[in-house]
Design a protein around this motif. Structure first.
Motif, PDB file in Angstrom:
ATOM      1  N   ARG A 232       0.852  -1.177   0.000  1.00  0.00           N
ATOM      2  CA  ARG A 232       0.000   0.000   0.000  1.00  0.00           C
ATOM      3  C   ARG A 232       0.893   1.235   0.000  1.00  0.00           C
ATOM      4  O   ARG A 232       1.855   1.329   0.783  1.00  0.00           O
ATOM      5  CB  ARG A 232      -0.903   0.026   1.233  1.00  0.00           C
TER       6      ARG A 232
ATOM      7  N   GLU B 230      -7.235   1.190   3.770  1.00  0.00           N
ATOM      8  CA  GLU B 230      -7.867   0.982   2.465  1.00  0.00           C
ATOM      9  C   GLU B 230      -8.181   2.309   1.776  1.00  0.00           C
ATOM     10  O   GLU B 230      -7.988   2.464   0.568  1.00  0.00           O
ATOM     11  CB  GLU B 230      -9.144   0.175   2.641  1.00  0.00           C
TER      12      GLU B 230
ATOM     13  N   TRP C  42      -2.938   0.251  -3.777  1.00  0.00           N
ATOM     14  CA  TRP C  42      -2.011  -0.858  -4.019  1.00  0.00           C
ATOM     15  C   TRP C  42      -0.995  -0.510  -5.097  1.00  0.00           C
ATOM     16  O   TRP C  42      -1.323   0.129  -6.098  1.00  0.00           O
ATOM     17  CB  TRP C  42      -2.769  -2.106  -4.470  1.00  0.00           C
TER      18      TRP C  42
END
Length: 490
Positions: A146, A471, A476
């Protein structure tokens, strides 16, 4: 962090200023910040426009590169120091939150407590594992990690100005982003300048956090500026729709936490004293100016009359007035325009057959705790988020009907179910179209450890807080590694 001490920029010196890589003059002039309870002038602060946002975004982008390379432990240390500063200066800062947002003292204290918790949660995020090894189809090594978006734009509202700003700011910073933040200009101090000062004193590098109080044009600039990669917005469904449209047009990620028409369902086996307490807290806390406020109280026919009587008694003993007096339960509504909106919704319900059992009046911006019984579909009080201290009682005959009524809403933020049988309450609650469900509790719940957000007009499926922060505030990157390059057929 004494505002009159040399190490704190006094209120008088805030005139025409905003935070960029340093305290700088804004191009759109200044705005007066006033106490909504007394209309007393608290301060003048710099008002930012699109040009100020562009400057802030460019400086943030430049500063972000070094910040992203800073060791996670160093980022965490700065965040934890900022939390320490917030707590250490809490008594003084509570006063600013009260005066600027019309909060009673306990609510302002919650902002300091939860604000520090959000910052500490973010500090913990900074050192969490954010990568994994992937399966491969040849002899290369594959992994994903990430990575920060770059610059995150944060737009926050007036009602919980500190908490609803810092929860996004701290998480974004912890994960290596820089931030351009636009607080509501009505709460530019508790939603912006306080945050700027605690991070400045905590050692955050210059340029990483840019705070620019501004209006709708500044918010639009955040959504369109090419240097801002993501926008986190908390506010109304109408405002969120505009933000989502602009961010989509400019291919930005957007996290939307919007309003709610939240149902509290009281089943026929509930303890009515406890249920009335929950309903009053959910409907009247901070004058109902909370996205999770209890917008509808669904009461089973067999207990509706008794529950209503208890709720009316509570409403009648909740005085509204200036929070600085220390003798009121409800402070002011944020603006005269919002008072007019609340009154119009109450009047519409009464005209269409609802019974006004308490309140329904105001003295200037002080709106009395109000109870409407017999609220039904077709009334504005049933359909709309009121953002005022109005308890709307809807009656139902069965668990199935309660679910049907609650799911009529276009919103889907929070719901509560109160019952002596938690299993029955949970079975009912899991049928509701909401992002957060509270069994044997009212609808106003929040904190740093849970993914917060809603469905429908309450959001875009995104969440903020807890495990959702990584998130939302990172993306990513897939990386593959060969020991040496190899030839291809072409």
């Amino acid at each position: 962090m004494n505002m009159q001490s040399p190490n704190f920029i006094a209120v008088e010196k805030w005139t025409g200023k905003a935070l960029f890589s340093d305290w700088q003059t804004t191009g759109a002039g200044a705005i007066e910040v006033r106490d909504p309870a007394t209309d007393a002038l608290l301060a003048s602060v710099g008002l930012g426009g699109p040009a100020d946002i562009a400057r802030a975004a460019a400086e943030a982008k430049q500063a972000q590169r070094a910040w992203a390379k800073t060791l996670p432990t160093e980022r965490a240390a700065i965040l934890n120091k900022a939390a320490d500063l917030l707590v250490a200066n809490g008594e003084e800062l509570i006063g600013w939150i009260m005066r600027e947002s019309g909060s009673i003292q306990p609510k302002a204290g919650i902002e300091i407590e939860h604000g520090a918790l959000f910052i500490r949660h973010a500090a913990n995020l900074a050192t969490q594992p954010t990568g994994l090894v992937l399966s491969g189809f040849d002899n290369r090594t594959n992994y994903a990690k990430r990575v920060p978006h770059g610059v995150v734009g944060v737009i926050s509202p007036f009602n919980f100005p500190l908490v609803l700003s810092v929860r996004a700011i701290a998480a974004a910073l912890a994960l290596g982003n820089a931030v351009v933040h636009k607080p509501d200009p009505r709460t530019a101090i508790s939603g912006g300048i306080i945050i700027a000062r605690i991070f400045e004193e905590a050692g955050l590098p210059k340029g990483v956090l840019q705070i620019v109080p501004g209006g709708a044009d500044a918010g639009e600039a955040i959504c369109t500026d090419p240097n801002i990669a993501m926008v986190s917005f908390t506010g109304s469904a109408r405002g969120g729709s505009k933000v989502g449209e602009l961010c989509g047009k400019h291919l930005k990620k957007v996290q939307l936490e919007l309003g709610g028409k939240n149902a509290l369902i009281v089943l026929d086996d509930a303890d009515l004293d406890i249920a009335a307490s929950n309903a009053a807290w959910g409907a009247f806390l901070h004058q109902g100016q909370i996205c999770m406020a209890t917008g509808l109280i669904l009461a089973h026919n067999s207990i509706a009359e008794a529950l209503t009587e208890k709720l009316v008694a509570k409403a009648s003993h909740l005085p509204a007035g200036d929070p600085s007096s220390g003798r009121v339960a409800l402070g002011p509504i944020i603006s005269d325009g919002q008072v007019a909106t609340i009154q119009a919704i109450v009047d519409d319900a009464v005209a269409k057959g609802a019974k006004l059992l308490a309140g329904g009046t105001h003295d200037g911006r002080f709106y009395a705790a109000t109870v409407l019984d017999g609220v039904k579909p077709g009334m504005r009080a049933f359909e709309e988020e009121i953002f005022g201290p109005v308890a709307c009682i809807v009656r139902f005959a069965s668990d199935e009907e309660a679910v049907e009524i609650a799911n009529m809403s276009d919103y889907g933020l929070a719901a509560g179910v109160i019952s002596a049988a938690s299993g029955r309450a949970l079975a009912l609650g899991e049928q509701l179209n909401v992002g957060q469900l509270h069994i044997n509790d009212q609808t106003v719940n929040g904190g740093p450890f849970a993914p917060f957000g809603g469905r429908g007009k309450s959001g875009n499926g995104s969440r903020i807080g807890g495990p959702a922060d990584i998130e939302e505030f990172t993306q990513w990157m897939w990386i593959s590694v060969k020991d040496q390059a190899t030839a291809y057929p072409f």
